[in-house]
Design a protein around this motif. Structure first.
Motif, PDB file in Angstrom:
ATOM      1  N   VAL A  21      -8.487 -24.807 -12.858  1.00 50.91           N
ATOM      2  CA  VAL A  21      -8.716 -23.987 -14.043  1.00 50.91           C
ATOM      3  C   VAL A  21      -9.228 -24.897 -15.151  1.00 50.91           C
ATOM      4  O   VAL A  21      -8.518 -25.821 -15.579  1.00 50.91           O
ATOM      5  CB  VAL A  21      -7.422 -23.287 -14.487  1.00 50.91           C
ATOM      6  CG1 VAL A  21      -7.687 -22.395 -15.693  1.00 50.91           C
ATOM      7  CG2 VAL A  21      -6.825 -22.485 -13.333  1.00 50.91           C
ATOM      8  N   PRO A  22     -10.445 -24.681 -15.644  1.00 45.61           N
ATOM      9  CA  PRO A  22     -10.999 -25.601 -16.645  1.00 45.61           C
ATOM     10  C   PRO A  22     -10.297 -25.491 -17.997  1.00 45.61           C
ATOM     11  O   PRO A  22      -9.815 -24.421 -18.385  1.00 45.61           O
ATOM     12  CB  PRO A  22     -12.465 -25.153 -16.757  1.00 45.61           C
ATOM     13  CG  PRO A  22     -12.486 -23.749 -16.259  1.00 45.61           C
ATOM     14  CD  PRO A  22     -11.410 -23.646 -15.227  1.00 45.61           C
ATOM     15  N   GLU A  23     -10.223 -26.615 -18.676  1.00 45.58           N
ATOM     16  CA  GLU A  23      -9.645 -26.676 -20.033  1.00 45.58           C
ATOM     17  C   GLU A  23      -8.231 -26.114 -20.070  1.00 45.58           C
ATOM     18  O   GLU A  23      -7.885 -25.345 -20.976  1.00 45.58           O
ATOM     19  CB  GLU A  23     -10.541 -25.937 -21.031  1.00 45.58           C
ATOM     20  CG  GLU A  23     -11.901 -26.578 -21.232  1.00 45.58           C
ATOM     21  CD  GLU A  23     -11.784 -28.000 -21.789  1.00 45.58           C
ATOM     22  OE1 GLU A  23     -11.053 -28.182 -22.780  1.00 45.58           O
ATOM     23  OE2 GLU A  23     -12.399 -28.906 -21.213  1.00 45.58           O
ATOM     24  N   ALA A  24      -7.415 -26.497 -19.101  1.00 45.56           N
ATOM     25  CA  ALA A  24      -6.058 -25.960 -19.027  1.00 45.56           C
ATOM     26  C   ALA A  24      -5.088 -27.021 -18.549  1.00 45.56           C
ATOM     27  O   ALA A  24      -5.423 -27.875 -17.727  1.00 45.56           O
ATOM     28  CB  ALA A  24      -6.014 -24.754 -18.092  1.00 45.56           C
ATOM     29  N   GLY A  25      -3.859 -26.937 -19.083  1.00 42.68           N
ATOM     30  CA  GLY A  25      -2.776 -27.789 -18.646  1.00 42.68           C
ATOM     31  C   GLY A  25      -1.845 -27.029 -17.723  1.00 42.68           C
ATOM     32  O   GLY A  25      -2.291 -26.226 -16.889  1.00 42.68           O
ATOM     33  N   HIS A  26      -0.532 -27.253 -17.880  1.00 33.08           N
ATOM     34  CA  HIS A  26       0.438 -26.706 -16.939  1.00 33.08           C
ATOM     35  C   HIS A  26       0.532 -25.177 -17.004  1.00 33.08           C
ATOM     36  O   HIS A  26       0.618 -24.517 -15.972  1.00 33.08           O
ATOM     37  CB  HIS A  26       1.811 -27.328 -17.210  1.00 33.08           C
ATOM     38  CG  HIS A  26       2.828 -27.024 -16.161  1.00 33.08           C
ATOM     39  ND1 HIS A  26       2.642 -27.350 -14.834  1.00 33.08           N
ATOM     40  CD2 HIS A  26       4.048 -26.413 -16.232  1.00 33.08           C
ATOM     41  CE1 HIS A  26       3.699 -26.974 -14.133  1.00 33.08           C
ATOM     42  NE2 HIS A  26       4.559 -26.394 -14.964  1.00 33.08           N
ATOM     43  N   ILE A  27       0.527 -24.620 -18.206  1.00 29.65           N
ATOM     44  CA  ILE A  27       0.571 -23.161 -18.331  1.00 29.65           C
ATOM     45  C   ILE A  27      -0.868 -22.664 -18.368  1.00 29.65           C
ATOM     46  O   ILE A  27      -1.383 -22.154 -19.371  1.00 29.65           O
ATOM     47  CB  ILE A  27       1.368 -22.747 -19.584  1.00 29.65           C
ATOM     48  CG1 ILE A  27       2.728 -23.432 -19.592  1.00 29.65           C
ATOM     49  CG2 ILE A  27       1.570 -21.237 -19.639  1.00 29.65           C
ATOM     50  CD1 ILE A  27       3.635 -23.058 -18.415  1.00 29.65           C
ATOM     51  N   SER A  28      -1.545 -22.828 -17.255  1.00 31.74           N
ATOM     52  CA  SER A  28      -2.991 -22.599 -17.192  1.00 31.74           C
ATOM     53  C   SER A  28      -3.356 -21.148 -17.464  1.00 31.74           C
ATOM     54  O   SER A  28      -4.440 -20.861 -17.971  1.00 31.74           O
ATOM     55  CB  SER A  28      -3.528 -23.042 -15.828  1.00 31.74           C
ATOM     56  OG  SER A  28      -2.906 -22.324 -14.770  1.00 31.74           O
ATOM     57  N   ASN A  29      -2.457 -20.221 -17.128  1.00 31.54           N
ATOM     58  CA  ASN A  29      -2.772 -18.805 -17.322  1.00 31.54           C
ATOM     59  C   ASN A  29      -2.824 -18.417 -18.796  1.00 31.54           C
ATOM     60  O   ASN A  29      -3.411 -17.390 -19.150  1.00 31.54           O
ATOM     61  CB  ASN A  29      -1.749 -17.929 -16.605  1.00 31.54           C
ATOM     62  CG  ASN A  29      -0.397 -17.953 -17.275  1.00 31.54           C
ATOM     63  OD1 ASN A  29       0.223 -19.022 -17.405  1.00 31.54           O
ATOM     64  ND2 ASN A  29       0.082 -16.810 -17.725  1.00 31.54           N
ATOM     65  N   LEU A  30      -2.223 -19.228 -19.681  1.00 34.26           N
ATOM     66  CA  LEU A  30      -2.284 -18.961 -21.111  1.00 34.26           C
ATOM     67  C   LEU A  30      -3.324 -19.821 -21.826  1.00 34.26           C
ATOM     68  O   LEU A  30      -3.829 -19.436 -22.870  1.00 34.26           O
ATOM     69  CB  LEU A  30      -0.910 -19.188 -21.754  1.00 34.26           C
ATOM     70  CG  LEU A  30       0.120 -18.083 -21.549  1.00 34.26           C
ATOM     71  CD1 LEU A  30       1.438 -18.450 -22.219  1.00 34.26           C
ATOM     72  CD2 LEU A  30      -0.389 -16.739 -22.081  1.00 34.26           C
ATOM     73  N   GLU A  31      -3.635 -20.974 -21.279  1.00 31.70           N
ATOM     74  CA  GLU A  31      -4.636 -21.828 -21.912  1.00 31.70           C
ATOM     75  C   GLU A  31      -6.055 -21.379 -21.551  1.00 31.70           C
ATOM     76  O   GLU A  31      -6.987 -21.601 -22.329  1.00 31.70           O
ATOM     77  CB  GLU A  31      -4.416 -23.285 -21.528  1.00 31.70           C
ATOM     78  CG  GLU A  31      -3.155 -23.875 -22.151  1.00 31.70           C
ATOM     79  CD  GLU A  31      -3.227 -25.368 -22.300  1.00 31.70           C
ATOM     80  OE1 GLU A  31      -3.901 -25.827 -23.240  1.00 31.70           O
ATOM     81  OE2 GLU A  31      -2.616 -26.070 -21.473  1.00 31.70           O
ATOM     82  N   ASN A  32      -6.219 -20.766 -20.402  1.00 33.67           N
ATOM     83  CA  ASN A  32      -7.517 -20.189 -20.029  1.00 33.67           C
ATOM     84  C   ASN A  32      -7.266 -18.844 -19.345  1.00 33.67           C
ATOM     85  O   ASN A  32      -7.496 -18.687 -18.142  1.00 33.67           O
ATOM     86  CB  ASN A  32      -8.295 -21.138 -19.114  1.00 33.67           C
ATOM     87  CG  ASN A  32      -9.768 -20.785 -19.042  1.00 33.67           C
ATOM     88  OD1 ASN A  32     -10.152 -19.645 -19.311  1.00 33.67           O
ATOM     89  ND2 ASN A  32     -10.601 -21.741 -18.669  1.00 33.67           N
ATOM     90  N   PRO A  33      -6.777 -17.872 -20.112  1.00 32.24           N
ATOM     91  CA  PRO A  33      -6.355 -16.601 -19.500  1.00 32.24           C
ATOM     92  C   PRO A  33      -7.480 -15.827 -18.838  1.00 32.24           C
ATOM     93  O   PRO A  33      -7.264 -15.201 -17.792  1.00 32.24           O
ATOM     94  CB  PRO A  33      -5.752 -15.823 -20.674  1.00 32.24           C
ATOM     95  CG  PRO A  33      -6.318 -16.451 -21.900  1.00 32.24           C
ATOM     96  CD  PRO A  33      -6.513 -17.890 -21.565  1.00 32.24           C
ATOM     97  N   ALA A  34      -8.672 -15.856 -19.411  1.00 32.19           N
ATOM     98  CA  ALA A  34      -9.772 -15.089 -18.836  1.00 32.19           C
ATOM     99  C   ALA A  34     -10.129 -15.611 -17.441  1.00 32.19           C
ATOM    100  O   ALA A  34     -10.335 -14.823 -16.499  1.00 32.19           O
ATOM    101  CB  ALA A  34     -10.993 -15.142 -19.753  1.00 32.19           C
ATOM    102  N   PHE A  35     -10.191 -16.926 -17.300  1.00 28.87           N
ATOM    103  CA  PHE A  35     -10.533 -17.518 -16.001  1.00 28.87           C
ATOM    104  C   PHE A  35      -9.476 -17.169 -14.960  1.00 28.87           C
ATOM    105  O   PHE A  35      -9.795 -16.751 -13.832  1.00 28.87           O
ATOM    106  CB  PHE A  35     -10.647 -19.044 -16.147  1.00 28.87           C
ATOM    107  CG  PHE A  35     -11.086 -19.749 -14.887  1.00 28.87           C
ATOM    108  CD1 PHE A  35     -12.414 -20.071 -14.689  1.00 28.87           C
ATOM    109  CD2 PHE A  35     -10.164 -20.100 -13.897  1.00 28.87           C
ATOM    110  CE1 PHE A  35     -12.823 -20.730 -13.524  1.00 28.87           C
ATOM    111  CE2 PHE A  35     -10.557 -20.745 -12.741  1.00 28.87           C
ATOM    112  CZ  PHE A  35     -11.887 -21.060 -12.556  1.00 28.87           C
ATOM    113  N   VAL A  36      -8.202 -17.331 -15.314  1.00 23.49           N
ATOM    114  CA  VAL A  36      -7.120 -17.074 -14.369  1.00 23.49           C
ATOM    115  C   VAL A  36      -7.051 -15.599 -14.001  1.00 23.49           C
ATOM    116  O   VAL A  36      -6.909 -15.239 -12.821  1.00 23.49           O
ATOM    117  CB  VAL A  36      -5.772 -17.556 -14.947  1.00 23.49           C
ATOM    118  CG1 VAL A  36      -4.599 -17.045 -14.107  1.00 23.49           C
ATOM    119  CG2 VAL A  36      -5.750 -19.076 -15.020  1.00 23.49           C
ATOM    120  N   THR A  37      -7.173 -14.732 -14.989  1.00 23.17           N
ATOM    121  CA  THR A  37      -7.104 -13.294 -14.705  1.00 23.17           C
ATOM    122  C   THR A  37      -8.218 -12.869 -13.768  1.00 23.17           C
ATOM    123  O   THR A  37      -7.985 -12.109 -12.814  1.00 23.17           O
ATOM    124  CB  THR A  37      -7.175 -12.497 -16.016  1.00 23.17           C
ATOM    125  OG1 THR A  37      -6.067 -12.850 -16.849  1.00 23.17           O
ATOM    126  CG2 THR A  37      -7.134 -11.004 -15.741  1.00 23.17           C
TER     127      THR A  37
END
Length: 274
Positions: A243-259
């Motif tokens: 997940v680009p531009e994301a740390g451990h809580i990747s779903n909140l740091e790059n929510p659009a990509f993860v979703t």
């Protein structure tokens, strides 16, 4: 708010939407609200269940009978039974993936798919385990997560470049600072010791179905670096994505990509099997 009693304690969960079931299992020190962007999107097409770990969010204290992450997997199955859900796609981030793998291995017939995010099911490296246990001891002794400990703990969850004045960062810090002593001592610290004292499941990853398993990891995740995700993906034989531009809580740091990645994965699952 819905609760189910498991092992004598009230387990809090949310249940939103209709369709094939998706179970969201989150990180240590976070509650189900961490999944807000994904819940909003996925619940338009799926029945989304998200639970609070013991001592987190609205859930009660950790049951005294708990000794390992296998207990969390068993308790999650009890929740699915309570909701009359036979099969589910499980999305587990951090400790959610650690116990999610245990659920998948113990009850593979209950899963349509498994997504493991920012997690690792091998043993915690010994220096890291000892370091975390020393932090737990300080929290247990004082009954509070002090400002000095917050300065250590909070950055672990985010990419190095995050703005420390951002709402995401500051809200998380404030929630940790507000945790009461009884919750810390009865649930948060014991849950942490169980999590970081876990046994090794790497030898069993080959038992997972590579066709229905996906791995994801923030490209700047510090506690669970991408190298661990790659190692597990190779053992399973399944794809992984950073997940680009994301740390451990990747779903909140790059929510659009993860979703979007989760929606694609779910669309590949046969809804008739749910």
């Amino acid at each position: 708010m819905p609760f189910v009693t498991v092992d004598g304690q009230a387990l809090h969960y949310i249940d939103k939407g209709k369709g094939p079931a998706v179970l969201l299992a989150g990180s240590y020190l976070w509650d189900q609200a961490m999944w807000a962007p994904q819940i909003a999107a996925l619940s338009q097409h799926y029945r989304v269940i998200a639970l609070d770990l013991w001592g987190h969010g609205e859930s009660g204290r950790m049951p005294e009978c708990m000794t390992s992450l296998d207990d969390v997997a068993r308790q999650a199955l009890a929740l699915l039974d309570h909701l009359h859900i036979d099969r589910v796609t499980l999305v587990g981030l951090s400790v959610g993936g650690m116990w999610g793998v245990r659920l998948a291995l113990s009850a593979p017939q209950r899963l349509n798919g498994l997504v493991l995010m920012d997690t690792y099911v091998g043993v915690e490296p010994e220096p890291t385990r000892q370091y975390y246990f020393s932090l737990f001891k300080q929290i247990e002794d004082s009954g509070v997560i002090s400002p000095q400990l917050l300065d250590i703990i909070v950055p672990i969850f985010f990419r190095p470049g995050i703005d420390p004045q951002s709402a995401l960062y500051q809200d998380f810090r404030a929630r940790l600072a507000a945790l009461p002593a009884d919750r810390l001592r009865q649930s948060i610290v014991p849950m942490g010791r169980i999590t970081f004292g876990r046994d090794d499941l790497l030898p069993r990853l080959g038992e997972l179905n590579p066709e229905t398993t996906r791995l994801m990891c923030g490209d700047q995740d510090k506690p669970r670096p991408p190298s661990e995700t790659k190692e597990m993906a190779e053992l399973i034989g399944c794809p992984y994505v950073l997940v680009p531009e994301a740390g451990h809580i990747s779903n909140l740091e790059n929510p659009a990509f993860v979703t979007e990645a989760l929606l694609r994965f779910l669309a590949d699952r046969d809804p008739c099997s749910a």
